[in-house]
Design a protein around this motif. Structure first.
Motif, PDB file in Angstrom:
ATOM      1  N   HIS A  93       0.829  -1.220   0.000  1.00  0.00           N
ATOM      2  CA  HIS A  93       0.000   0.000   0.000  1.00  0.00           C
ATOM      3  C   HIS A  93       0.864   1.271   0.000  1.00  0.00           C
ATOM      4  O   HIS A  93       0.391   2.326  -0.414  1.00  0.00           O
ATOM      5  N   HIS A  96       1.065   1.839  -3.567  1.00  0.00           N
ATOM      6  CA  HIS A  96      -0.219   2.321  -4.109  1.00  0.00           C
ATOM      7  C   HIS A  96      -0.391   3.818  -3.826  1.00  0.00           C
ATOM      8  O   HIS A  96      -0.819   4.585  -4.684  1.00  0.00           O
ATOM      9  N   HIS A 151      -3.067  -3.087  -7.815  1.00  0.00           N
ATOM     10  CA  HIS A 151      -2.407  -3.791  -6.720  1.00  0.00           C
ATOM     11  C   HIS A 151      -1.066  -4.298  -7.201  1.00  0.00           C
ATOM     12  O   HIS A 151      -0.966  -4.808  -8.317  1.00  0.00           O
ATOM     13  N   GLU A 318     -10.371  -7.959  -1.796  1.00  0.00           N
ATOM     14  CA  GLU A 318     -10.195  -6.508  -1.876  1.00  0.00           C
ATOM     15  C   GLU A 318     -11.545  -5.857  -1.647  1.00  0.00           C
ATOM     16  O   GLU A 318     -12.509  -6.170  -2.363  1.00  0.00           O
ATOM     17  N   TRP A 333      -3.175  -5.567 -11.860  1.00  0.00           N
ATOM     18  CA  TRP A 333      -1.941  -5.914 -11.153  1.00  0.00           C
ATOM     19  C   TRP A 333      -0.781  -5.140 -11.770  1.00  0.00           C
ATOM     20  O   TRP A 333      -0.677  -5.050 -12.992  1.00  0.00           O
TER      21      TRP A 333
END
Ligand SMILES: CC(=O)N[C@@H](CCC[C@H](N)C(=O)O)C(=O)O
Length: 371
Positions: A93, A96, A151, A318, A333
């Motif tokens: 994350h 992200h 992700h 998710e 992805w």
């Protein structure tokens, strides 16, 4: 914008779901430094929503990232390893968020026609931030017409992205079981009910639900990730706790597993003379990608010299699935080429993927705006 520096700074301050206070402050500092009169910012609990107004808007494009870490103790030797004992960005994350900040900067600096909303969502690992965020007035006011997310994928090479139309991620339910019985002296098993033995047998028996009760064509996984019992080596444990997760490709299969599980509990309560309390925690809806948007994404990646590869469905979960249930869009992805996988204490994603992620997100926003 120095993406590597941002990622490393975020990596050092992982926080669990709805406790992302330092993370929120860090993100707000970066976002406020980009402020122009076209940018509006709203805080929602520990999350943030940012809207960048388009030059000539007729729709809103949403990009969502998750901001929480995991209760995992990092086992790397990086100088930028987690400074929060027992917590780690072991699911990417930090990547992200960095990619969201990098793309936000590009969209502010290079205006497009349509509005863009960046969603920095808390608590993806649990208890789930997507659904309550969507129920907020702020989200409803800025609700996107199309939404996407990414992700990291440790097993894919850097420079490759991957997605598929239809189901990408599974339906999930957390699972918490508390066993209680009569503990006592280690030397007197006949006077006690041993919850370590009951819980251990339960873990083994649980595996039979998928192996022997489900249609083999209905994919499912039941994993117990954590087990605790007892206080000391020479006492029989009066309590035990199992923590796990159930995953299925079909939404209805989760209920079949839960029914079987509850029957198993009834049997164990009788045979082990104990009580077993059950809590299903957070439940996430499957991530289901819209064909039209995956096609646009794949074409955009190819045009921008990013390798696109068709994905297989995965048993990961998710809560972004809730957004896709309500709003068309997709998830993809991003290859980060790590020898250690997601939720591993040695996850080491390749930082070269940050630039590629920003390029992929920025170009996708532009393509979605143009279509
Ligand atoms: C991408 C990913 O790894 N997501 C998590 C989501 C966790 C959902 C929930 N806490 C559960 O365990 O069921 C995952 O573990 O797949």
């Amino acid at each position: 914008m120095n993406l590597v520096e941002i990622r490393r700074e975020l990596h050092q301050i992982p926080e669990l779901g709805f406790q992302e206070f330092k993370t929120q402050t860090y993100l707000l500092d970066k976002i406020n430094a980009m402020q122009t009169d076209r940018v509006e910012v709203k805080e929602w609990r520990t999350g943030i929503m940012v809207r960048v107004s388009g030059a000539n808007p007729n729709k809103t494009i949403g990009f969502r990232c998750d901001i929480d870490g995991l209760p995992i103790t990092e086992q790397t030797d990086f100088p930028f390893k987690s400074t929060h004992e027992g917590q780690m960005h072991a699911c990417g994350h930090d990547f992200h968020m960095t990619i969201a900040l990098g793309s936000l900067k590009l969209i502010i600096d290079h205006p497009i026609d349509n509005d863009v909303v960046f969603l920095f969502q808390p608590a993806e690992e649990g208890p789930g931030g997507a659904l309550p965020m969507m129920e907020s007035d702020s989200f409803k006011e800025w609700k996107p017409d199309v939404v996407f997310a990414l992700h990291i994928a440790p097993e894919l090479p850097t420079g490759t992205v991957s997605s598929r139309p239809g189901l990408l991620f599974a339906n999930t339910s957390e699972l918490f079981l508390d066993f209680s019985g009569k503990g006592g002296h280690a030397a007197y098993p006949h006077l006690t009910r041993d919850m370590t033995v009951a819980a251990s047998s339960f873990v083994v028996e649980l595996q039979q639900i998928v192996a022997r009760n489900l249609n083999p064509l209905e994919s499912a996984v039941v994993t117990v990730g954590k087990m605790e019992s007892g206080f000391v080596q020479n006492a029989i444990a009066e309590s035990a706790r199992l923590e796990g997760t159930i995953r299925t490709l079909e939404p209805a299969t989760i209920n079949v597993i839960k029914q079987k599980l509850e029957r198993l509990i009834q049997g164990f309560e009788i045979s082990h003379e104990c009580k077993i309390a059950i809590d299903y925690g957070a439940n996430y809806y499957q991530v289901y990608n819209e064909q039209q948007y995956v096609d646009i994404f794949a074409e955009t990646m190819t045009t921008n010299n990013i390798n696109y590869q068709e994905a297989n469905p995965a048993m990961t979960g998710e809560d972004f699935g809730y957004m896709l249930k309500d709003i068309p869009g997709f998830m993809f992805w991003l290859g980060v080429d790590s020898p250690f996988g997601l939720h591993n204490a040695q996850l080491t994603p390749d930082e070269d993927a940050l630039e590629i992620g920003v390029k992929a997100v920025k170009n996708t926003i532009q393509a979605l705006s143009a279509c």
